[in-house]
Design an enzyme around this catalytic site. Structure first.
Site, PDB file in Angstrom:
ATOM      1  N   HIS A 190      46.263  45.104  40.252  1.00 52.61           N
ATOM      2  CA  HIS A 190      47.703  44.380  40.672  1.00 52.61           C
ATOM      3  C   HIS A 190      47.801  43.140  39.626  1.00 52.61           C
ATOM      4  CE1 HIS A 190      45.642  40.553  42.505  1.00 52.61           C
ATOM      5  NE2 HIS A 190      44.573  41.557  42.719  1.00 52.61           N
ATOM      6  N   ASP A 246      41.435  37.533  38.288  1.00 55.83           N
ATOM      7  CA  ASP A 246      42.080  38.219  39.408  1.00 55.83           C
ATOM      8  C   ASP A 246      43.433  38.595  39.465  1.00 55.83           C
ATOM      9  OD1 ASP A 246      42.391  39.490  41.774  1.00 55.83           O
ATOM     10  OD2 ASP A 246      41.965  37.756  43.185  1.00 55.83           O
ATOM     11  N   GLU A 270      49.774  41.994  45.887  1.00 59.15           N
ATOM     12  CA  GLU A 270      48.480  42.200  46.511  1.00 59.15           C
ATOM     13  C   GLU A 270      47.990  41.035  47.175  1.00 59.15           C
ATOM     14  OE1 GLU A 270      43.798  42.512  46.927  1.00 59.15           O
ATOM     15  OE2 GLU A 270      45.238  41.093  45.689  1.00 59.15           O
ATOM     16  N   GLU A 271      48.027  39.926  46.564  1.00 60.12           N
ATOM     17  CA  GLU A 271      47.414  38.705  47.122  1.00 60.12           C
ATOM     18  C   GLU A 271      48.001  38.193  48.600  1.00 60.12           C
ATOM     19  OE1 GLU A 271      44.828  37.540  46.256  1.00 60.12           O
ATOM     20  OE2 GLU A 271      44.626  38.141  44.107  1.00 60.12           O
ATOM     21  N   HIS A 314      39.938  32.965  42.872  1.00 55.70           N
ATOM     22  CA  HIS A 314      41.061  32.405  43.587  1.00 55.70           C
ATOM     23  C   HIS A 314      40.827  30.832  43.571  1.00 55.70           C
ATOM     24  CE1 HIS A 314      42.046  35.699  46.493  1.00 55.70           C
ATOM     25  NE2 HIS A 314      41.956  36.031  45.327  1.00 55.70           N
TER      26      HIS A 314
END
Lengths: 353, 348
Positions: free
Chosen positions: A68, A180, A214-215, A325
């Site tokens: 992603h 990420d 995605e998140e 995150h």
């Protein structure tokens, strides 16, 4: 390691969920020599098809590899009287990693720097000093002296991301705001290069998907998987680990520098057992460092991909990442290489399952 | 050199409280050709000066503390993670996953460990002494570079926001140090009301009495100005104990400083049209001013503040316009024959 420069470039770029266009263009350009037909679909996913073997074969295997492009971020929800900005988070960000951080807002006339702030420690009482500051007590300060000045640059609904230096530190570690899942994106590019340089002989179609959102809800991968109808999907992710001092081995999830993590189960997926077996066997046979993810936590695009149409056999290969995150995600570069290498080898051996 | 550049350069000099001498070399690189360097003393005060060239001229001291909040390594644990203790008032709310620099044999990068949500037992933040710093090194490798007692500071990254507002670490109090130095660098020798010393004092954040007392004692000035940052008004703070960004430096009226010198400085600003804000700090200014005032036979001192928001974070915020005004105020102060005369009369 050439890939560190690529990860740096990707991690520093702006791309909270819903704002992946800059990342998509960057990757499209990066792969233009090996995938000139890559396209951006109506959701914003960047998709590149690589075809191998006998193109006319009727029983061609369809493999989807996804990483992603989006990162966690923020959305401005209020321009306050004094020119400060209220905001909410996009994706799961702990309140404890917000205060004091630099952010970048994609304003109406371009990017605007700001900081997430609240009152200084000197003004906090004993109890306040023990707690993270709640999102609704935090605000973004862009230096505007009043609401009118702020509104000249920013409006409600503007997206923002962390802004933080990318650097290498320690023995082989990298730190950045959006590891990420830009490391997954970088891995996928590496996989594409390897397959391109040394084409598999099997008749397979590899759909390389750089997905959006995605998140927030695993959205991009869901629609892409529907459109592409893969037989098998491999998700290249980063997974939150706690291999830090004071945490028991059983709760660390996985260890950095010990190889790519293969998921058995997380909060959105139970993974395909044959694919897990294949991954571990190939890793062992080829000397690629791999480990099993040891804790049922997190989730990724597999959660939506495996449920599309009549179901997709799905595998997740994740780079163990500390402080996920936050503005300072930390991962080990060797694990990124293991991720790319193992993914490539699985593609080459996919006809075994 | 522009004031903004000097502020950014000075604030990036490593000077964790108690370890100010680590910054000496860099400090001299920045200032060596601009001002006379007098000394770095035993405790870690750095002293610069410009003399007026007249006999029996008064001695004026400008104090700004040069130390910054930080941490000190207390243990090197498994896998190269460091335990630390705070040097100064560090807010636990900004520490999770913060970027730091560990000043060992060489400076190395680190990240403060942040516990992932699945392992959190409650929503209380760990105290600073319970934090770990990730060095990405094995214990053996870390021990080659770092030792117990190595200082740790926040990573310096500076930026200018809208309206010439600056953000970054350690503006407390090196932005004020930069203003004092900048004012003195640009003041013509002939205009000075006396010999002017800039005391970049040490250890304000950890043991206020240490640094400045030694510095003021040895310099023994006739009168002094202490320049430190002052908490700016932000939501959820009281107006009477904060100052407003962009409205100029603050002048504290306090029983703990010299009221006549304070009022004289206020009148000087009024006369010269220098923007300023008055603030009442009844029995303490919370700065070096009280210590200076009680040094030797007593040193008349005025307490000046630069408005600063988000104090003690790695993204403190100041207004460059306030810095310019502060420089103007300091210039007038060190060139004021009137104040020099008033202070001399006091002695007589």
């Amino acid at each position: 390691m050439a890939c560190i420069e690529l990860i740096k470039k990707l991690s520093n770029a702006f791309g909270p969920s819903g704002c992946e266009r800059e990342i998509a263009q960057m990757i499209k350009k990066e792969i233009s020599d090996i995938a000139p037909d890559a396209y951006i679909d109506r959701m914003g996913n960047l998709i590149a098809l690589m075809r191998f073997g006998d193109i006319s074969a009727s029983n061609r295997a369809r493999i989807m590899i996804s990483a992603h492009m989006d990162e966690v971020g923020f959305m401005i929800n209020e321009v306050k009287e004094g020119g400060l900005l209220g905001f909410d988070t996009i994706g799961g960000i702990s309140e404890s990693v917000l205060a004091g951080r630099r952010v970048l807002i994609h304003g109406k006339n371009g990017f605007v720097d700001g900081i997430i702030a609240s009152k200084a420690i000197h003004h906090k009482d004993k109890n306040e000093r023990k707690k993270a500051v709640a999102v609704d007590k935090l605000y973004i300060d862009i230096g505007a002296v009043d609401a009118d000045e702020a509104r000249a640059y920013v409006e409600v609904g503007d997206f923002a991301s962390f802004s933080s230096e990318f650097y290498e530190f320690g023995d082989g570690y990298i730190k950045g705001k959006a590891l990420d899942d830009r490391i997954g994106c970088a891995s996928l590019i590496e996989v594409m290069r390897s397959l391109y340089a040394n084409a598999p002989s099997e008749s397979i179609d590899v759909f390389c998907c750089f997905t959006v959102r995605e998140e927030i809800s695993l959205s991009g991968a869901k629609t892409a998987a529907f459109a592409l109808r893969p037989d098998v999907a491999i998700v290249l992710e980063s997974t939150a680990v706690a291999d830090i001092a004071g945490v028991d081995a059983s709760r660390r999830v996985a260890d950095t520098a010990k190889g790519v993590a293969v998921s058995v189960m997380d909060r959105s997926t139970i993974y395909d057992k044959e694919l897990i077996r294949l991954a571990l066997d190939v890793a062992e046979a080829e000397g690629v460092k791999a480990q099993l993810k040891r804790y049922v936590s997190g989730g990724n695009d597999a959660g939506s991909i495996h449920k599309v149409c009549d179901g997709v056999r799905t595998l997740a290969l994740s780079v163990p990442t500390r402080y996920l995150h936050s503005a300072s995600c930390v991962a080990h570069i060797d694990d990124v290489c293991s991720q790319a290498r193992l993914c490539e080898l699985i593609v080459r051996n996919i006809c075994e399952v | 050199m522009q004031l903004k550049d000097l502020i950014f350069e000075l604030c990036a000099v490593p000077s964790v409280s108690g370890f100010e001498k680590r910054g000496t070399q860099r400090l001299l690189e920045i200032l060596g050709d601009k001002l006379e360097f007098v000394a770095v003393d035993g405790v870690g005060n750095h002293i610069f000066r410009k003399c007026c060239g007249r006999q029996n001229a008064p001695k004026i001291m400008l104090d700004a503390h040069f130390d910054e909040i930080g941490m000190i390594v207390t243990d090197i644990t498994e896998a190269g993670f460091l335990r630390v203790a705070p040097l100064g008032g560090i807010d636990a709310a900004i520490m999770q996953a913060a970027d730091v620099i560990i000043y060992g044999k060489e400076p190395i990068r680190g990240v403060v460990c942040s516990t992932p949500p699945h392992l959190r037992e409650d929503d209380e933040l760990p105290e600073i002494t319970a934090l770990m710093i990730d060095t990405g090194l094995s214990k053996e490798r870390a021990s080659e570079i770092i030792s117990i007692g190595s200082p740790v500071g926040f990573a310096p990254v500076y930026a200018e926001l809208l309206g010439q507002r600056l953000v970054g670490k350690s503006f407390d109090d090196k932005a004020c140090a930069a203003c004092a130095l900048f004012a003195l660098i640009n003041a013509p020798t002939s205009s000075l009301a006396g010999d002017v010393y800039v005391l970049l004092s040490c250890t304000e954040e950890t043991s206020r009495l240490g640094g400045v007392t030694a510095g003021a004692f040895s310099l023994s000035p006739d009168y002094a100005m202490v320049i430190d940052v002052n908490l700016a008004r932000v939501p959820d703070t009281k107006s009477f104990e904060t100052v407003v960004l962009g409205k100029g430096p603050s002048i504290s009226v306090s029983a703990a400083t010299d009221v006549p010198l304070t009022r004289a400085t206020q009148r000087l600003c009024e006369k010269k049209g220098i923007a300023h804000q008055m603030i009442a700090a009844p029995s303490s200014t919370g700065t070096n001013a009280t210590s200076v005032n009680l040094t030797r036979e007593g040193i008349p001192v005025v307490d000046i503040g630069l408005p600063l928001a988000y104090m003690h974070t790695y993204n403190e915020l100041i207004d460059l316009n306030d810095c310019n005004t502060l420089c103007a105020l300091i210039s007038e102060f060190i060139c004021s024959g009137e104040i020099a005369e008033q202070m001399r009369c006091l002695e007589g």
